[in-house]
Design an enzyme around this catalytic site. Structure first.
Site, PDB file in Angstrom:
ATOM      1  NE  ARG A   1      -6.705  -0.005   6.455  1.00 33.29           N
ATOM      2  CZ  ARG A   1      -5.689  -0.366   5.681  1.00 33.29           C
ATOM      3  NH1 ARG A   1      -5.896  -0.744   4.453  1.00 33.29           N
ATOM      4  NH2 ARG A   1      -4.470  -0.351   6.130  1.00 33.29           N
TER       5      ARG A   1
ATOM      6  CD  GLU B   1      18.383 -10.339  12.850  1.00 35.58           C
ATOM      7  OE1 GLU B   1      17.627 -10.373  13.840  1.00 35.58           O
ATOM      8  OE2 GLU B   1      18.667  -9.275  12.239  1.00 35.58           O
TER       9      GLU B   1
ATOM     10  CG  ASP C   1      -5.739  -5.925   0.911  1.00 35.56           C
ATOM     11  OD1 ASP C   1      -6.609  -6.654   1.425  1.00 35.56           O
ATOM     12  OD2 ASP C   1      -4.807  -5.412   1.557  1.00 35.56           O
TER      13      ASP C   1
ATOM     14  CG  ASN D   1      -7.793  -3.944   3.452  1.00 35.71           C
ATOM     15  OD1 ASN D   1      -7.678  -5.054   3.937  1.00 35.71           O
ATOM     16  ND2 ASN D   1      -6.816  -3.352   2.788  1.00 35.71           N
TER      17      ASN D   1
ATOM     18  CG  ASP E   1     -13.995 -17.432  -0.635  1.00 36.22           C
ATOM     19  OD1 ASP E   1     -13.811 -17.601  -1.864  1.00 36.22           O
ATOM     20  OD2 ASP E   1     -14.207 -16.309  -0.137  1.00 36.22           O
TER      21      ASP E   1
ATOM     22  CG  ASP F   1      -2.058   0.863   1.184  1.00 40.72           C
ATOM     23  OD1 ASP F   1      -2.142   1.644   0.227  1.00 40.72           O
ATOM     24  OD2 ASP F   1      -2.906   0.778   2.092  1.00 40.72           O
TER      25      ASP F   1
HETATM   26  C1  GLA Z   1      -4.483  -5.077   4.555  1.00 38.73           C
HETATM   27  C2  GLA Z   1      -3.599  -6.246   4.203  1.00 38.73           C
HETATM   28  C3  GLA Z   1      -2.176  -5.964   4.610  1.00 38.73           C
HETATM   29  C4  GLA Z   1      -1.716  -4.714   3.926  1.00 38.73           C
HETATM   30  C5  GLA Z   1      -2.631  -3.559   4.239  1.00 38.73           C
HETATM   31  C6  GLA Z   1      -2.305  -2.342   3.422  1.00 38.73           C
HETATM   32  O1  GLA Z   1      -4.616  -4.952   5.921  1.00 38.73           O
HETATM   33  O2  GLA Z   1      -4.082  -7.428   4.773  1.00 38.73           O
HETATM   34  O3  GLA Z   1      -1.367  -7.053   4.305  1.00 38.73           O
HETATM   35  O4  GLA Z   1      -1.650  -4.928   2.543  1.00 38.73           O
HETATM   36  O5  GLA Z   1      -3.987  -3.889   3.979  1.00 38.73           O
HETATM   37  O6  GLA Z   1      -3.121  -1.275   3.701  1.00 38.73           O
END
Ligand code: GLA
Length: 731
Positions: free
Chosen positions: A445, A614, A480, A482, A534, A369
């Site tokens: 959101r 690491e 995505d 959200n 799903d 994002d």
């Molecule tokens: C969602 C996704 C995250 C990320 C954020 C970005 O929460 O699950 O992995 O990509 O959006 O806003």
């Protein structure tokens, strides 16, 4: 032919390799369900149905004075409504006179090779090795002319039966379909447990097993998505069923929107299971000559416990669901920028992370994002899908070219179904979001949902996605979504009760076109992590980001629950930093790697901040995953312990189909000082085969490893993890 109609007995018998499913045309044309379970040849199971006069159970008019024939107690192949079956119904039809009734009796059938088609919606595909036959069974309401055409797809070798229903209006009046389940399944007994997978954002698919009891035990979603809260997958099993024993029935609904799943124990200790689109926000007008097609449900039965059932779903969903080239090809190991940078990045900082990503062996760099419009936090710019040149001068083209030069592919995050009010798109087209006339819409959101029930809005999404994909060399898209849907109304719709389902059809159309046009792109689904995890989404996306929770210990439960109905190759899983951003927990890097390796494996961290040690460990994990990916993605998955039950450790394993290799993993989930010696018992090996275990002396029989196990080193600390790689010793 896997489907046999015997006209003398009037039975339809569906045979798969290990299961039998049967129904029969009974008196007055009612179709009763007689059997689903272990394979049986040449049997008419209707002898199981006994007729009694049950008080307060009405008798259809045609039955005259026969008080022993009642739709209220007969096991039926589909249900009626309004005419004397008081159990949970599969259908609700509001007729033109306002009556709510549907009474379907046999009106014909068709059996043919191949699988019925399902326009515009995901469904299981037939592959060259499959023998699939279709049964179409027509139940007609004699009064209205409305027909419920029950469709069955029998995947003989794969022990899978798909079901769905098509409603056809052959009458001369419009009807309103208020409820349509994709399948109704009646059982003549009820001594079962009912398993569902429930949760919340960042803690999805927790397993719940409850005894089936009188009344309806149901779950579902009215959120417009299949949801974090309840998954469209359920298991009905015998009370003593466990991982490797007992009869289990699986119900998997291939749909990403509102759904309902209910199991009812009726007064006569029979069971009915229904699954379909949730009726709550649903109402569909079916005019004369029109049809309504319900989504598909995938049924499976195993007499070998949960593992048997899981393997049926894993096998069919790996092979018969998604057409992406990535189902066969090795998937890239990606590094995603979200937990590395959130919204706080520019060209230079991304290149820093990318350089370090390539050092730890990533194949793909994914920009999450924040790359477009004025998207500096999550309250603006969704819909403005042009790159933000202030952050990324030269645009995606320059960035992707630089990533290529670093030896990686480039991938991008999008959230195409949404719009922020603070966006050019919203200012131009305020009516393009889902909303109800005169009622302010709830934000989720901060954002609103695009009205994808409308073709022009779907076309807008298709156009900007094509622009993005054509502009630069992108091989991966994280798709995505959200928020939950509410205020579901459309400025363009006559029937508001149709909008939620039309929205889903719009999403499917977009995904269908894009995945066809851009076959080289790997699409990963996401909805705040696993809010739309799903089977329908897996038709387009080979993988779905399993959860926004990257804590390895929480992931043990999330991935455990997910594994019952979905293959490991579908579960997006990444290594992130500690303390973990969601839980604050610190877990060794190796453990994070082992848990992420039971998924698609990748990184979700700023690799440039890793120290040399690491980085070395990450490089090693990347190599390990490359080495084991085929076994993990194509092997049989075994849950060795449950993270809910075994206090000391959680373990699971992948066994190659030929049983020649196995990767067993364990994580110490609880630790006591001076602890007892514990053993990890393996499963799925060849008893008499001897196996070598990498890093251990000698060889061991499959029998010993399964019955007695591998000793878990006592010195392991809390959250430590180990993997054991077994290979068959050549004789
Ligand atoms: C969602 C996704 C995250 C990320 C954020 C970005 O929460 O699950 O992995 O990509 O959006 O806003």
């Amino acid at each position: 032919m896997a489907i046999l109609y015997e006209s003398g007995k009037k039975t339809f018998t569906l045979q798969t390799q290990n299961t039998t499913y049967q129904m029969k045309i009974a008196q007055y044309g009612y179709v009763v369900h007689t059997y689903y379970g272990p394979k049986a040849e040449d049997e008419d199971f209707s002898y199981l149905i006994r007729h009694y006069d049950r008080g307060f159970s009405p008798n259809p008019y045609e039955a005259g004075n026969d008080r022993t024939f009642s739709l209220d107690v007969l096991p039926q192949e589909f249900s009626s409504c309004g005419v004397g079956d008081f159990r949970i119904s599969g259908i609700e039809v509001k007729n033109h006179d306002g009556s709510i009734a549907f009474c379907g009796t046999y009106a014909g059938h068709r059996i043919y090779p191949g699988k019925y088609g399902l326009e515009g919606m995901p469904s299981l595909r037939v592959r060259e090795e499959d023998h699939v036959d279709t049964l179409e069974l027509v139940l007609r309401d004699a009064v209205t002319g409305v027909e419920a055409v029950l469709l069955y797809g029998v995947f003989e070798e794969k022990d899978i039966i798909t079901r769905t229903v098509r409603i056809e209006n052959h009458g001369d009046q419009a009807v309103q379909l208020e409820k349509i389940m994709s399948a109704v399944l009646d059982f003549m007994d009820s001594d079962y447990d009912w398993i569902s997978f429930n949760g919340r954002h960042a803690m999805e698919r927790g397993m719940q097993r409850i005894p089936l009891s009188f009344g309806v035990q149901s779950f579902g979603s009215i959120r417009g998505t299949s949801s974090h809260q309840h998954n469209p997958f359920a298991v009905l099993c015998e009370k003593n069923a466990c991982e490797d024993y007992g009869n289990c029935y699986g119900f998997s609904f291939m749909y990403s929107g509102d759904f309902f799943c209910g199991a009812q124990k009726d007064p006569f200790e029979q069971t009915r299971v229904v699954m379909g689109i949730h009726p709550e926000h649903f109402s569909w007008s079916v005019k004369p000559g029109e049809v309504f097609q319900a989504p598909e449900m995938v049924l499976a039965f195993s007499e070998h416990g949960f593992t048997g059932l899981t393997h049926l779903y894993h096998d069919i969903y790996r092979r018969n669901l998604c057409d992406s080239i990535y189902m066969e090809k090795r998937r890239p190991i990606l590094l995603n920028s979200w937990e590395a940078a959130y919204f706080d990045f520019n060209y230079e900082s991304l290149i820093e992370i990318a350089k370090a990503s390539s050092e730890i062996g990533a194949d793909l760099f994914v920009l999450d994002d924040g790359w477009f419009g004025e998207r500096n936090s999550d309250d603006a710019a969704l819909g403005d899908w042009q790159v933000n040149e202030k952050k990324l001068p030269g645009g995606l083209k320059r960035l992707s070219e630089e990533i290529k030069r670093l030896g990686m592919d480039f991938g991008l995050w999008v959230e195409p179904e949404m719009v922020s009010e603070d966006s050019r798109l919203y200012r131009q087209h305020p009516d393009w979001c889902l909303h109800m006339q005169g009622r302010p819409s709830a934000r989720g959101r901060y954002q609103l949902v695009l009205d994808l029930s409308r073709k022009e809005v779907q076309d807008f999404v298709l156009d900007f996605m094509r622009n993005i994909l054509d502009e630069s060399d992108i091989t991966y898209i994280k798709w995505d979504m959200n928020r939950s849907l509410c205020n579901i109304g459309s400025a363009a719709a006559k029937e508001q009760g149709e909008v939620a389902h039309r929205y889903m059809l719009g999403v499917y159309r977009i995904l269908e076109e894009l995945t066809k046009e851009y076959p080289q792109v790997l699409f990963e689904g996401c909805s705040g992590g696993g809010g739309r995890f799903d089977a329908a989404m897996l038709y387009y996306h080979p993988q779905i980001w399993c959860s926004d929770n990257t804590d390895a210990i929480n992931r043990l439960k999330i991935q455990y629950g997910t594994s019952f109905g979905y293959p490991v190759s579908a579960m997006g899983a990444h290594v992130s930093v500690c303390p973990n951003h969601q839980t604050g927990r610190t877990v060794p890097l190796k453990t994070r790697g082992i848990v992420a390796m039971s998924g698609t494996f990748g990184y979700e961290l700023d690799a440039s901040r890793l120290d040399e040690e690491e980085k070395r460990q990450c490089r090693e994990m990347t190599e390990d995953f490359r080495r084991f990916q085929e076994l993990i993605f194509q092997g049989d998955y075994y849950r060795l312990t449950s993270p809910y039950e075994n206090g000391a450790f959680t373990a699971w394993a992948f066994v190659a189909k030929d049983k020649k290799s196995c990767l067993a993993n364990l994580v110490i989930t609880d630790c006591e000082a001076n602890d007892a010696q514990r053993y990890m018992r393996l499963r799925g090996l060849e008893k008499r085969q001897r196996y070598r275990i990498e890093g251990m002396e000698g060889s061991y029989s499959g029998q010993a490893l399964m019955q007695a196990g591998i000793p878990v080193p006592c010195g392991m600390k809390e959250y430590d993890a180990a993997w054991y790689y077994l290979t068959a010793e050549e004789i």
